[in-house]
Design a protein around this motif. Structure first.
Motif, PDB file in Angstrom:
ATOM      1  N   ARG A   1      22.949 -31.244  78.593  1.00 47.75           N
ATOM      2  CA  ARG A   1      22.652 -31.085  77.167  1.00 47.75           C
ATOM      3  C   ARG A   1      21.591 -32.063  76.683  1.00 47.75           C
ATOM      4  O   ARG A   1      20.911 -31.788  75.713  1.00 47.75           O
ATOM      5  CB  ARG A   1      23.936 -31.187  76.345  1.00 47.75           C
TER       6      ARG A   1
ATOM      7  N   LEU B   1      29.308 -25.683  76.658  1.00 53.44           N
ATOM      8  CA  LEU B   1      29.486 -25.423  75.228  1.00 53.44           C
ATOM      9  C   LEU B   1      28.175 -25.602  74.467  1.00 53.44           C
ATOM     10  O   LEU B   1      27.839 -24.798  73.597  1.00 53.44           O
ATOM     11  CB  LEU B   1      30.564 -26.352  74.651  1.00 53.44           C
TER      12      LEU B   1
ATOM     13  N   GLY C   1      25.672 -22.746  75.575  1.00 44.44           N
ATOM     14  CA  GLY C   1      26.115 -21.395  75.232  1.00 44.44           C
ATOM     15  C   GLY C   1      26.059 -20.426  76.403  1.00 44.44           C
ATOM     16  O   GLY C   1      26.448 -19.271  76.269  1.00 44.44           O
ATOM     17  N   THR C   2      25.577 -20.900  77.535  1.00 45.42           N
ATOM     18  CA  THR C   2      25.489 -20.065  78.739  1.00 45.42           C
ATOM     19  C   THR C   2      25.668 -20.940  79.973  1.00 45.42           C
ATOM     20  O   THR C   2      25.538 -22.161  79.914  1.00 45.42           O
ATOM     21  CB  THR C   2      24.135 -19.341  78.868  1.00 45.42           C
TER      22      THR C   2
ATOM     23  N   SER D   1      28.433 -16.284  79.267  1.00 44.26           N
ATOM     24  CA  SER D   1      28.052 -16.649  77.909  1.00 44.26           C
ATOM     25  C   SER D   1      29.310 -16.875  77.075  1.00 44.26           C
ATOM     26  O   SER D   1      30.427 -16.708  77.547  1.00 44.26           O
ATOM     27  CB  SER D   1      27.185 -15.555  77.286  1.00 44.26           C
ATOM     28  N   SER D   2      29.106 -17.223  75.837  1.00 46.23           N
ATOM     29  CA  SER D   2      30.175 -17.422  74.847  1.00 46.23           C
ATOM     30  C   SER D   2      31.260 -18.392  75.316  1.00 46.23           C
ATOM     31  O   SER D   2      32.445 -18.067  75.281  1.00 46.23           O
ATOM     32  CB  SER D   2      30.803 -16.081  74.477  1.00 46.23           C
TER      33      SER D   2
ATOM     34  N   ARG E   1      34.029 -21.143  75.176  1.00 42.52           N
ATOM     35  CA  ARG E   1      34.914 -21.625  74.119  1.00 42.52           C
ATOM     36  C   ARG E   1      36.152 -22.232  74.745  1.00 42.52           C
ATOM     37  O   ARG E   1      36.580 -21.826  75.819  1.00 42.52           O
ATOM     38  CB  ARG E   1      35.287 -20.517  73.158  1.00 42.52           C
TER      39      ARG E   1
ATOM     40  N   MET F   1      34.827 -18.238  79.461  1.00 40.49           N
ATOM     41  CA  MET F   1      33.468 -17.709  79.301  1.00 40.49           C
ATOM     42  C   MET F   1      33.476 -16.225  79.627  1.00 40.49           C
ATOM     43  O   MET F   1      34.225 -15.771  80.482  1.00 40.49           O
ATOM     44  CB  MET F   1      32.480 -18.458  80.202  1.00 40.49           C
TER      45      MET F   1
ATOM     46  N   ASP G   1      28.096 -12.155  81.012  1.00 42.16           N
ATOM     47  CA  ASP G   1      26.935 -11.793  80.203  1.00 42.16           C
ATOM     48  C   ASP G   1      26.324 -10.547  80.826  1.00 42.16           C
ATOM     49  O   ASP G   1      25.688 -10.619  81.868  1.00 42.16           O
ATOM     50  CB  ASP G   1      25.934 -12.930  80.166  1.00 42.16           C
TER      51      ASP G   1
END
Length: 125
Positions: free
Chosen positions: A33, A69, A72-73, A86-87, A89, A119, A122
């Motif tokens: 990140r 996180l 996002g992918t 993806s997604s 959480r 996840m 995708d």
């Protein structure tokens, strides 16, 4: 209760590279990140309908969880193929464990309230 951080440092330095070389475990490919560096982390990836569940044995503040996180992918190398995810959480174990195949073993450090990373596949081209 998560495993101690000192054990995570040992795993990252010695055990993870050996696991990646063995090529037996799924490997999460994620981007740092802050650094933008691509990392490869061997994990237990539990398939569920439409995606995967990952158990952060060192807790939800582990770098690979935070990286997924934030980005996002991520990608997952499993069985010789890569799938896009993806997604990301955090979800409680009690909410997703029933979606796993019967007989999936719960690690000793994982309680019903433990946060797991979920996840989705995708499917975009």
């Amino acid at each position: 209760m998560p495993l101690p951080r000192w054990l995570a440092r040992i795993n990252r330095r010695f055990l993870n590279p050996a696991e990646i070389r063995r090529g037996v475990r799924p490997v999460l490919i994620h981007v740092g990140r802050s650094s933008g560096t691509t990392y490869r982390t061997p994990l237990d990836a539990h398939p569920i309908a439409g995606g995967y569940v990952f158990i952060p044995m060192y807790g939800p503040r582990t770098d690979w969880v935070r990286n997924a996180l934030a980005a996002g992918t991520a990608r997952l190398s499993v069985g010789g193929a890569e799938v896009a995810l993806s997604s990301p959480r955090l979800v409680a174990k009690k909410d997703v464990w029933p979606l796993l195949p019967p007989g999936t073993r719960t690690p000793i450090t994982v309680s019903n309230d433990t946060k797991l990373l979920r996840m989705d596949l995708d499917l975009r081209p």
